[in-house]
Design a protein around this motif. Structure first.
Motif, PDB file in Angstrom:
ATOM      1  N   LEU D 133      24.836   2.650  -9.353  1.00 44.37           N
ATOM      2  CA  LEU D 133      25.652   1.439  -9.271  1.00 44.37           C
ATOM      3  C   LEU D 133      25.149   0.559 -10.225  1.00 44.37           C
ATOM      4  O   LEU D 133      23.923   0.346 -10.345  1.00 44.37           O
ATOM      5  CB  LEU D 133      25.514   0.586  -7.800  1.00 44.37           C
ATOM      6  N   ASP D 134      25.894  -0.395 -10.861  1.00 44.95           N
ATOM      7  CA  ASP D 134      25.457  -1.244 -11.679  1.00 44.95           C
ATOM      8  C   ASP D 134      25.122  -2.727 -11.184  1.00 44.95           C
ATOM      9  O   ASP D 134      25.653  -2.834 -10.119  1.00 44.95           O
ATOM     10  CB  ASP D 134      26.708  -1.660 -13.092  1.00 44.95           C
ATOM     11  N   THR D 170      12.597   1.032 -10.754  1.00 49.13           N
ATOM     12  CA  THR D 170      12.405   1.587  -9.367  1.00 49.13           C
ATOM     13  C   THR D 170      12.687   3.092  -9.269  1.00 49.13           C
ATOM     14  O   THR D 170      13.550   3.501  -9.998  1.00 49.13           O
ATOM     15  CB  THR D 170      13.173   0.783  -8.198  1.00 49.13           C
ATOM     16  N   TYR D 177      15.522   3.576 -11.701  1.00 47.77           N
ATOM     17  CA  TYR D 177      16.577   2.781 -12.012  1.00 47.77           C
ATOM     18  C   TYR D 177      15.923   1.471 -12.538  1.00 47.77           C
ATOM     19  O   TYR D 177      15.043   0.947 -12.101  1.00 47.77           O
ATOM     20  CB  TYR D 177      17.249   2.375 -10.534  1.00 47.77           C
ATOM     21  N   ARG D 180      17.384  -5.381 -11.627  1.00 46.69           N
ATOM     22  CA  ARG D 180      16.631  -6.662 -10.912  1.00 46.69           C
ATOM     23  C   ARG D 180      16.532  -6.318  -9.311  1.00 46.69           C
ATOM     24  O   ARG D 180      17.229  -5.322  -8.968  1.00 46.69           O
ATOM     25  CB  ARG D 180      17.246  -7.873 -10.982  1.00 46.69           C
ATOM     26  N   GLU D 181      15.666  -6.967  -8.554  1.00 40.54           N
ATOM     27  CA  GLU D 181      15.361  -6.795  -7.266  1.00 40.54           C
ATOM     28  C   GLU D 181      16.812  -7.099  -6.715  1.00 40.54           C
ATOM     29  O   GLU D 181      17.139  -6.399  -5.863  1.00 40.54           O
ATOM     30  CB  GLU D 181      14.455  -7.573  -6.672  1.00 40.54           C
ATOM     31  N   ARG D 182      17.610  -8.027  -7.008  1.00 41.60           N
ATOM     32  CA  ARG D 182      19.016  -8.183  -6.523  1.00 41.60           C
ATOM     33  C   ARG D 182      19.635  -8.539  -7.625  1.00 41.60           C
ATOM     34  O   ARG D 182      19.222  -9.354  -8.627  1.00 41.60           O
ATOM     35  CB  ARG D 182      19.080  -9.187  -5.271  1.00 41.60           C
TER      36      ARG D 182
END
Lengths: 199, 328, 172, 825
Positions: D133-134, D170, D177, D180-182
C-alpha cells in the motif's frame, strides 16, 4: 604465408574472362530474347489491375489505414496517454496531454492525430502497450480542408475493442484505480502488512 | 523578291509542319509509352482522361502549365532557367535536316521535303546533339543540389561517350552513300535500305541512340532510385515539361535518323513518303518502349564499359571492314 | 549594307561581347557558357562565309567536346565564391597592353592587304574535297598528329590505371 | 595509485577508489542501482557484478564494494558476470508491476533501461506479485511502493546524507517497505531529491504527475534563482509550460542535489495571473505601443523636469544583462544613478561582501563541505540558502564542528553549536574570536597590517565561546560563513578579516558569504555607482524625481515601509514597470511591459561566490497551452504568433524604452576568456587585500546592551518569503505560518504566552502577529519572517530598533488575526 593472407587470396575474384565460350554469348542472347518475348506476351494478357472506385475489395484486417482509439472490454477508454505512440511516430503526428481522472486512472485529456501528416506506418500501434491505438483498413478519409484532417480524441474514439478483444490494461497494471485497490488485480497478492513481521 | 518571299513562306510552312508533328507526337508518345508500358506490366496505364486516356497529354500539359515554377533559392538562376530550353531546342533543331519525302514540284518550283538540306547535315545533327549535353550538365549544376549535380555529370559523361559510338557507327553509311547530306543518304538507299548491308552499324547506332536519349536501360542520369530524378530533380512545372519534350523529341529524331540511315528514310511502297517516315519513327519509338519495359537499368561502370570497350571498338572494326569491302 | 553584312556584324558583336564576358566572369561556369556562345557564334560566322564543314566541326569539337570537359572539371571543383571585382592592375595592365598591340598589328595587316581572302579558299571546300585534300596531300602530317594523340591517350590510360585491380571492383 | 585493467584497458586511480568508479573513469558504465556517487556503496542491489579475473579476490564480485588493487584485472562483459546481472534484473523485476505506461518515471527510469539493456524484455515469472500500500507523502511527492527494488538509496539519502529522520525502512526480506511511520508530508526541505535519486518510480514528482514524458520536454540546463547559491538545475518545459525542474550535477556548486525551493519554486512562470500583455494606463496594448508610450512619457518628463528627474530601479533577482541594461540606460540618458536595492543597508552589505571576497579566500559550496571547522555568522543557512545547510551537514559528517552565531532560532539538519546573540553583538563576537582564536605570534609575523589590526583589537567585553576557540586552534581548513541579510557591514568585514587572519596563519581558511537575491553579486558588480531606493526616496518625496522605471523590481510590495512608499509612488508622474510577475508595483504602473523568466530567455547570474553562470532559455514561452486550450484540446487554428509571446527579456525591452541610444549592449557581460559556460567560472575581482584589516573595524561598537531597546529583524525562511518561490502552491503547505519569534524571557516581560497576538508599533505602522516563544534565540530580539502574509512592510526597515514599550499584547479580532497587507497573489 600467414592464414589471413591465404584467406584473402581465396577471396580474390577470378580474373575477368569476358568471352569464355561462344555458347555463353548464345545463352546471353537467348536470355535477352526470352525477356523480350515475355514482355511481349504480357501485352496480350488481361491487366490484373483492380480499378478502384468501381471495384472496392475488402482489405485484410491488418491493413494499415485510419487510426482509432479502442475501448477495453468493460467499455472504458484504453488509452492511458503514455506518450509511446507519439514517441514512436516518425512524423510526429500524434500529440496528447495525459491527466488523471477521478478514479485514479491515467487518461488522455486530449488526443490529437494529424492525418495530414500521418504516413500510416503502424509504429504507434506496435508501440501501444494497452492495445488502445489501432489501425483499421478504412483508408478512404480524404478531405478537401486540411484542418479537418486533424482528428481529436472524440473523432478517434470508437466503442469497440478492435483487433484485441480481451486485454484490459488496468486489470494487470497494479495501479490503484476506482474499482480495484492494490492487491485486487490479476495475479496479485494481498498488500503486505508492514506492521507485522509474519510472512 | 517575290520568289524569295515565296521560298521563305514555304520554309516557314515546312518548319511549322515539322515542329507541329514533332510536338504532337512527343505528347502522344508520352501517352503511348505510359499505355504500352502499362500493358507490358499487365496494367491499364492512363485510362481516366478521355477514352483510353487519350486526353491525358492535354491534362498533363494543363497541369504542367499551371504548376508553380520553383527556382531553388541556392540555384544559379539564369542558367537554371535556360537549361531546359537548351535541351528542347537542340532536340528540335536536329529535325531540320531530316528529309521527310521526295522533292515535289509546287507551282513549277522544286520544293525539297526537308527544312534545310545541308551538305554537312550529319555533322549538324552531331553538333546539335553535342550541344544538348549542355542542357543536362548545366541544368544539373545550376540546381545546386547534389542529386541534380550527380545526374548532370553522369548525363554529360554518358552523352559524350556515346556520341563517339554514334558517330563512328555512321561512318560506314557515309562511306556507302558518299555524302554527309541526309537527303543524299536517303537517295542512296533507293534500291535497298542500308540495314541489310550494315546490321552491325545498325545495332551500334540503335544502342547508342538509346543511351544518347538517356532512356532505360541507360537512364543513369535520372535514375530515380539513386538520384531522385537526376539532373531535373529541382525542376517543376513547364521547365520540367521542357526537359520531357526534349527527351521525347530527341527520341523521335533519333528514330527518324535510324530510318534515314538504315531503313531507307521516307522510302516505302504504296504509301506516301512522309507517312512512311512517320511509321518508321513510331515503330522505332515503340521498340524503344518495349526495351524499356523489358530491360533493367545498367550499372554505371557497365554503361561505360559497354560504350568504350564494346561499341566503339566494334564500330571501328566495322569501319575498317566496310572500307576494305568498298575499296575492293 | 546587305543582309549578309548585317548578319556578319551582328554575329561579330555577339562573339565579341560573349568573349569579353567569358574572360571577365568570376563564376567559372558562366565563363564557360559565354565561351560556348562565342564558339557557336564563330561557327555561324564560318557558315555565313560558306564553310559549313568548319562550322560543324567548330561546334562538335570545341563547343561539344572540349568545353564540356572544361565544364566537367569546373563543376566538380568547389571553387570558393569570389566577389565580382576588378582584377588587380598587375594582371590586367600587361594583358591590355598586349591586346592593344595585337589590335594594332591586326589593323595594320588588314589595312595593308584589304583583299586578303586567300585563306578562306580551303575553308569553303566541300567535305569530300577537304577530306581528299588533307588525307592525300598531307597524309604524313595527319598521321603524325594522330599518333601524337594516340600517345596521349595511352599515357592517360596508364596514369589512370587502377593499381589494385581485381580487389575493389565488385564485379569482374 | 594502483593501476588496474578493466576490459583490457589500463587505468591508474587513487587508493581507495571502488572498481565501479574506476570503470566510470574509463567510460565504462557498470549497471548500478544502489551505488550513487554522492551516497557511496552499500552493495544492496547486486547488479554491478563484474568478474575479477586477477586479484586477491577472484570471481564475480560487486564492483561498488571492491576497492581497486594494484594489478587487478576486471572484466565487465564476462559471460558469468553478464549472467549474474541478468539474473539480478530478473529477480528485481519479479514483483515489479506492469505499469510503465502509467508511471511517470517511464522514459528516464534506470530500472527500465537496465531491464531492456540486460536483455530481460519478457517476463518469465507467472506467479502472483507482492503488493504494497502507498502512503500520502505530501503534495509534492507521489509514493508507489509496488515499484520498489530495495536499493536503499532513498533512506540513505534521506537519513544519512540530508539528516532527516521521518522516512525510514521497515520489514524484512521481500517485504521491505520504505516510508514514514504514518502518512504525512515529508519534513525534509530537500525531499525532492528522492525523485531524482530513486532508480525507479517509487518517488515521482507529484506536481508534474502525468504531465508528459521526459523525452518530450524541451529540456535545458539552467540555474536556480531562488537564492544566491545558484544551484545548477535542468528545466523541462512542454506546451509553453515549465513542467519540472530537476537537479543538474554541478561539481563545484550543488553537487547532485537541490533543495525543494529550487525544485518546486517555478510555478510563477506558468501562473494564469502572470501578466502577458503590455498595459498603458491600465489598458492592454501591444508591447510596441507600450514601449513607444513609455519612451514618449519618459522623454516628456526629462524635458520638463530635467533628465535627473527619471530614476531606474533594478533588483537582485534580475539577470546581469538586465542590470547592465539598467545601468546603461541611466548613463545614456543622464538619468539619476541606477538603483538596484531597496534598502541602503542591503546595498552596503553586499558591496562590502563583494569587495572583500578575494580569490584567495572564496569557497565554493563543494569546498565548504570539505571544511573541518565552520563558523556561521549572522546567517540562517536553511532559511537563506538551503543548500548551504546541506553542505554544512556534509562538513559535519566529516567531523567538522559547526558554530552558528545568530540571533534567530536557527535549525539545521545536523548537530551544531548555536550561540544566540543579539545581532548588534555579532561584530563584537567576531572580534573576540579574532582575538582569541589562533596564535597571535604567527599572525604577527605575517604582515604589518595584520599585526597592527590584531594589536589594536580592544579587549572583548564578551569572551568567545571556548569550544569554538578550541576547535579553531586545531582546525586546518576552517570556513567562515557570513550572512549579509540581517548583519551589517562591520560584521561582514570582520568575517573577511577573520578568514584572512587564519589564512595568514597558514591554514586553508575560506570565506563563504550568503547574499540576498539570486544576483546580488551581479547587482553589486553592475552598479558600482548605484544607490538604493531608500536613499532616493527623499528626492521622490521632494518632487525632484518625477518618473521611475522599475525593472523586475517591486518597490511597492517589498519596500519595508509600505505607507511611505505608497505616498512616494503617488507623487510620481510616471511609473513604468517591466516584470514577469503580477506584483503590486505592476498593478500600480502607468505603463506596464511584460518580460520573460529565466526559463524563457535565460541570462547571466553571478552567485554569492562570484561564479558567473550563463543560462539559455529552455523554451520560448507564451501562455501555456493548458491555459489557452481550456482543458479540452488546444485550439486548432495555427498562428505564427505565440499567444502571450510578445514579451522579451527586460534588458531588451529596456533598450527600446530609452530615448537615447544605449550603446555597448553586447559588452555588458564580459567573461574571462576560459569561461566554462556550463558550470560557470568565478568572476575576476579586484584584489581585496587592501580593504582587509581596516582599522575602524577594531573598535568596539557597544551598541547593544541597552535593555530598553528591542531589535526587530525581518528574515527569510526556507519557504514562503522568497519572492518567486512563495508563489508556488506546492510549497505553501510547507511554509511556517507567519509568527514573531521571541525569547521566553522577553515574552515573560510583556507578558505573552505561545500563540498570543503581539502588536508592534514600528516606523511604518503597527502590525499584529501571533507569537512563537523559542528558547534558542537571542534576547532583546524579535524575529519576523518576510512572509507574504505577514505585514512586515509596516516595520519601516528590515532591521530596526524599537523601544520596549512599542510592543504589547493584542486582542484577537475575529478569525483572521494576522493582518494581510499585500493583496493576495
Amino acid at each position: 604465408m600467414n592464414p589471413d593472407e591465404r584467406h584473402y587470396r581465396k577471396l580474390k575474384p577470378v580474373p575477368p574472362q569476358r568471352f569464355r565460350t561462344i555458347s555463353e554469348i548464345g545463352e546471353a542472347l537467348n536470355a535477352l530474347g526470352q525477356g523480350f518475348v515475355t514482355t511481349f506476351r504480357h501485352l496480350f494478357r488481361k491487366p490484373i489491375t483492380e480499378e478502384y472506385p468501381e471495384y472496392k475489395r475488402t482489405l485484410p484486417e491488418r491493413s494499415r489505414a485510419r487510426i482509432v482509439l479502442t475501448r477495453d472490454p468493460d467499455g472504458n477508454e484504453r488509452c492511458v496517454a503514455c506518450y509511446l505512440c507519439s514517441a514512436a511516430c516518425p512524423v510526429s503526428c500524434i500529440s496528447m496531454q495525459s491527466a488523471e481522472d477521478d478514479n485514479g486512472r491515467r487518461y488522455a485529456r486530449w488526443f490529437r492525430i494529424n492525418f495530414g501528416r500521418c504516413i500510416y506506418c503502424g509504429l504507434c500501434e506496435e508501440a501501444c502497450p494497452t492495445s488502445a491505438i489501432q489501425l483499421t483498413p478504412q483508408f478512404e478519409h480524404v478531405k478537401r480542408e486540411i484542418l479537418s484532417m486533424v482528428y481529436e480524441k472524440e473523432d478517434l474514439l470508437v466503442d469497440h475493442s478492435g483487433k484485441d478483444k480481451t486485454y484490459n490494461f488496468y486489470r494487470w497494471a497494479g495501479i490503484r484505480t476506482g474499482d480495484r485497490d492494490k492487491g485486487e488485480h490479476e495475479r496479485e497478492d494481498k498488500p503486505v502488512n508492514v506492521r507485522s513481521n509474519m510472512p | 523578291m517575290i520568289a524569295w518571299i515565296a521560298g521563305f513562306a514555304v520554309l516557314l510552312v515546312k518548319i511549322g509542319l515539322v515542329l507541329g508533328v514533332l510536338l504532337f507526337l512527343a505528347a502522344y508518345l508520352v501517352w503511348a509509352e505510359r499505355k504500352l508500358l502499362g500493358r507490358l506490366q499487365i496494367r491499364y496505364g492512363p485510362n481516366r482522361a478521355g477514352i483510353f486516356g487519350l486526353l491525358q497529354p492535354i491534362a498533363d500539359a494543363i497541369k504542367m502549365m499551371t504548376k508553380e515554377d520553383i527556382v531553388p533559392e541556392a540555384a544559379d538562376r539564369t542558367i537554371f532557367l535556360l537549361a531546359p530550353a537548351v535541351v528542347a531546342v537542340t532536340a528540335m533543331l536536329m529535325a531540320a535536316v531530316v528529309p521527310f519525302g521526295p522533292t515535289i514540284t509546287l507551282w513549277g518550283r522544286q520544293v525539297p521535303m526537308v527544312v534545310t538540306d545541308l551538305n554537312v547535315g550529319l555533322l549538324f545533327v552531331f553538333a546539335m546533339s553535342s550541344l544538348g549535353v549542355y542542357g543536362v550538365a548545366l541544368g544539373g549544376w545550376a540546381s545546386n543540389s547534389k542529386f541534380a549535380l550527380l545526374g548532370g555529370i553522369r548525363g554529360a559523361a554518358q552523352m559524350i561517350s556515346y556520341e563517339l559510338a554514334l558517330g563512328l557507327s555512321i561512318v560506314p553509311v557515309v562511306m556507302l552513300a558518299g555524302s554527309l547530306s541526309l537527303v543524299d543518304i536517303v537517295d542512296a538507299q533507293a534500291s535497298y535500305p542500308f540495314i541489310l548491308v550494315q546490321p552491325v552499324a545498325f545495332v551500334i547506332f540503335v544502342v547508342s541512340a538509346m543511351a544518347e536519349s538517356k532512356r532505360i536501360p541507360f537512364d543513369l542520369p535520372e535514375a530515380e532510385n539513386e538520384l531522385g530524378a537526376g539532373y531535373h530533380t529541382e525542376y517543376s512545372g513547364m521547365r520540367f515539361g521542357m526537359f520531357f519534350i526534349g527527351e521525347y523529341v530527341h527520341m523521335q529524331v533519333l528514330g527518324a535518323l535510324i530510318a534515314v540511315f538504315f531503313l531507307g528514310g521516307w522510302r516505302g511502297p504504296l504509301l506516301p513518303g512522309p507517312l512512311w517516315l512517320l511509321i518508321k519513327i513510331i515503330v522505332v519509338a515503340l521498340v524503344m518502349i518495349w526495351v524499356r519495359g523489358t530491360l533493367p537499368r545498367l550499372r554505371y561502370d557497365q554503361l561505360m564499359a559497354l560504350g568504350w570497350k564494346v561499341l566503339i571498338p566494334a564500330a571501328l572494326a566495322n569501319i575498317v571492314i566496310t572500307g576494305a569491302v568498298v575499296l575492293l | 549594307m546587305n543582309l549578309y553584312s548585317a548578319l556578319f556584324y551582328l554575329l561579330s558583336l555577339v562573339i565579341l561581347a560573349s568573349t569579353a564576358l567569358a574572360i571577365t566572369r568570376r563564376n567559372l561556369v558562366h565563363a564557360v557558357v559565354y565561351l560556348v556562345l562565342s564558339f557557336f557564334g564563330s561557327a555561324l560566322l564560318f557558315y555565313l562565309l560558306g564553310a559549313p564543314l568548319l562550322a560543324a566541326l567548330e561546334v562538335i569539337i570545341y563547343a561539344g567536346a572540349i568545353m564540356i570537359l572544361f565544364l566537367f572539371i569546373v563543376m566538380m571543383l568547389n571553387v570558393e565564391r569570389l566577389e565580382e571585382r576588378f582584377f588587380p592592375a598587375r594582371q590586367w595592365v600587361p594583358a591590355a597592353v598586349l591586346g592593344l598591340l595585337l589590335a594594332v598589328v591586326g589593323l595594320l595587316a588588314v589595312s595593308t592587304q584589304p583583299g586578303g581572302d586567300r585563306l578562306l579558299k580551303t575553308a569553303v571546300a566541300a567535305p569530300s574535297a577537304f577530306g581528299s585534300y588533307v588525307f592525300q596531300r598531307h597524309w604524313l602530317s595527319v598521321e603524325i598528329v594522330s599518333l601524337l594523340l594516340l600517345i596521349a591517350l595511352a599515357g592517360v590510360l596508364f596514369l589512370g590505371r587502377d593499381n589494385d585491380k581485381g580487389v575493389s571492383e565488385e564485379d569482374r | 595509485m594502483p593501476t588496474l585493467t578493466i576490459d583490457n584497458r589500463r587505468i591508474e586511480v587513487p587508493e581507495g577508489t571502488k572498481v565501479i568508479e574506476a570503470a566510470e573513469a574509463l567510460g565504462i558504465m557498470i549497471p548500478r542501482f544502489c551505488y550513487h556517487r554522492a551516497l557511496g556503496s552499500v552493495g544492496a542491489c547486486r547488479v554491478c557484478a563484474v568478474k575479477i579475473v586477477d586479484g586477491t579476490r577472484k570471481g564475480v564480485q560487486m564492483s561498488c564494494m571492491l576497492d581497486v588493487e594494484e594489478g587487478m584485472v576486471v572484466s565487465t562483459d564476462d559471460p558469468e558476470a553478464v549472467a549474474m546481472r541478468r539474473h539480478v534484473i530478473e529477480w528485481l523485476m519479479l514483483h515489479h508491476p506492469h505499469d510503465c505506461p502509467v508511471c511517470d518515471e517511464g522514459g528516464h527510469c534506470l530500472l527500465q533501461d537496465m531491464t531492456v539493456s540486460g536483455g530481460h524484455g519478457l517476463r518469465r515469472y507467472l506467479g502472483n506479485k507482492r503488493t504494497h500500500l502507498d502512503q500520502y507523502l505530501g503534495p509534492r511527492i507521489q509514493h508507489e511502493m509496488n515499484r520498489c527494488i530495495q536499493c536503499y538509496r532513498c533512506v540513505r539519502y534521506y537519513r544519512e546524507f540530508s539528516g532527516y529522520r521521518d522516512l525510514g525502512v521497515t520489514g524484512i526480506g521481500n517485504r521491505v517497505y520504505f516510508g514514514r511511520e504514518r502518512e504525512g508530508t515529508l519534513e525534509n526541505p530537500f525531499s525532492g531529491n528522492l525523485i531524482d535519486i530513486c532508480p525507479t518510480g517509487v518517488f515521482t514528482d507529484k506536481p508534474a504527475r502525468y504531465f508528459g514524458r521526459r523525452w518530450d520536454l524541451q529540456r535545458g540546463p539552467s540555474v536556480c534563482i531562488h537564492c544566491s547559491l545558484g544551484c545548477s538545475v535542468t528545466v523541462g518545459a512542454r506546451y509553453r509550460e515549465v513542467a519540472r525542474v530537476e537537479a543538474r550535477y554541478a561539481k563545484a556548486v550543488n553537487g547532485h542535489f537541490i533543495c525543494d525551493r529550487g525544485r518546486w519554486g517555478f510555478p510563477y512562470t506558468n501562473e494564469a495571473s502572470r501578466p502577458r500583455a503590455a498595459r498603458v494606463d491600465g489598458e492592454a496594448t501591444t508591447v510596441g505601443e507600450a514601449c513607444a508610450a513609455a519612451r514618449n512619457r519618459l522623454l516628456h518628463v526629462a524635458e520638463t523636469a530635467g533628465s535627473e528627474a527619471v530614476a531606474c530601479l533594478g533588483s537582485e533577482r534580475a539577470g546581469l544583462e538586465t542590470l547592465k541594461a539598467v545601468a546603461g540606460i541611466c548613463r545614456a540618458n543622464g538619468w539619476a544613478d541606477p538603483l538596484f536595492w531597496l534598502e541602503r543597508r542591503a546595498r552596503e552589505n553586499v558591496a562590502a561582501a563583494v569587495s572583500l571576497l578575494g580569490d584567495d579566500l572564496v569557497l565554493s559550496l563543494r569546498e565548504l563541505e570539505a571544511a573541518d571547522c565552520v563558523l556561521v555568522f549572522g546567517a540562517d543557512p536553511l532559511g537563506e540558502a538551503p543548500m548551504a545547510a546541506l553542505a554544512l551537514r556534509q562538513a559535519r559528517r566529516q567531523g567538522a564542528p559547526v558554530f552558528v552565531f545568530d540571533p534567530r532560532p536557527v535549525e539545521l539538519p545536523l548537530d551544531f553549536h548555536h550561540v544566540p546573540l543579539a545581532i548588534e553583538d555579532l561584530p563584537e563576537c567576531i572580534r573576540s574570536l579574532v582575538g582569541a582564536a589562533g596564535d597571535r605570534e604567527t599572525a604577527r609575523g605575517a604582515d604589518p597590517t595584520v599585526r597592527s589590526f590584531t594589536d589594536q583589537l580592544a579587549e572583548p567585553s564578551v569572551p568567545p565561546p571556548p569550544e569554538a576557540v578550541a576547535a579553531l586552534r586545531t582546525s586546518r581548513r576552517p570556513a567562515v560563513v557570513c550572512g549579509t541579510d540581517v548583519t551589517d557591514a562591520a560584521a561582514i568585514g570582520l568575517a573577511a578579516d577573520f578568514a584572512a587572519l587564519m589564512k595568514a596563519q597558514g591554514r586553508r581558511a575560506g570565506l563563504f558569504y550568503l547574499m540576498p537575491g539570486a544576483n546580488g553579486f551581479g547587482a553589486a558588480l553592475a552598479g558600482t555607482e548605484a544607490a538604493s531606493l531608500e536613499e532616493l526616496l527623499p528626492r521622490i518625496e521632494g518632487g525632484e524625481i518625477r518618473a521611475l522605471v522599475a525593472v523586475e523590481a517591486d518597490p511597492l510590495g517589498l519596500y519595508p515601509d509600505r505607507g511611505r512608499i505608497e505616498a512616494a509612488m503617488r507623487k510620481l508622474d510616471l511609473l513604468v514597470v517591466l516584470d514577469y510577475l503580477d506584483t503590486d508595483s505592476a498593478a500600480a504602473a502607468d505603463v506596464f511591459l511584460p518580460s520573460t523568466t529565466v526559463f524563457e530567455t535565460g541570462g547571466t547570474w553571478i552567485n554569492q561566490e562570484g561564479r558567473i553562470q550563463i543560462v539559455r532559455g529552455a523554451h520560448r514561452g507564451g501562455i501555456p497551452v493548458s491555459q489557452t486550450g481550456g482543458g479540452g484540446h488546444p485550439p486548432r487554428v495555427f498562428m505564427e504568433e505565440v499567444p502571450g509571446g510578445q514579451a522579451a527579456a527586460s534588458g531588451q525591452t529596456l533598450t527600446r524604452l530609452s530615448p537615447a541610444e544605449v550603446k555597448g549592449a553586447s559588452e555588458w557581460v564580459r567573461l574571462p576568456p576560459d569561461t566554462d559556460k556550463q558550470s560557470g567560472t568565478r568572476a575576476v575581482l579586484p584584489d581585496p587585500s587592501a580593504l582587509r584589516f581596516a582599522p575602524e573595524r577594531t573598535a568596539l561598537s557597544g551598541a547593544a546592551g541597552d535593555e530598553a531597546m528591542l531589535t526587530v529583524i525581518a528574515v527569510d525562511r526556507t519557504f514562503g518569503t522568497e519572492v518567486l518561490s512563495s508563489r508556488s502552491p506546492w510549497l505553501s503547505a510547507e511554509e511556517t505560518a507567519p509568527t514573531v519569534w521571541m525569547h521566553p524571557e522577553e515574552a515573560g516581560r510583556v507578558p505573552l504566552s505561545d500563540g498570543d497576538l503581539l502588536e508592534i508599533d514600528a516606523g511604518g505602522g503597527s502590525l499584529v502577529l501571533p507569537v512563537k516563544i523559542v528558547e534558542n534565540m537571542a534576547r532583546r530580539t524579535l524575529v519576523i519572517p518576510r512572509h507574504r502574509d505577514a505585514a512586515w512592510q509596516r516595520l519601516g526597515a528590515t532591521r530596526l530598533r524599537i523601544e520596549r514599550d512599542c510592543i504589547r499584547k493584542a486582542q484577537p479580532v475575529g478569525e483572521n488575526a494576522p493582518v494581510k497587507e499585500s493583496p493576495p497573489r
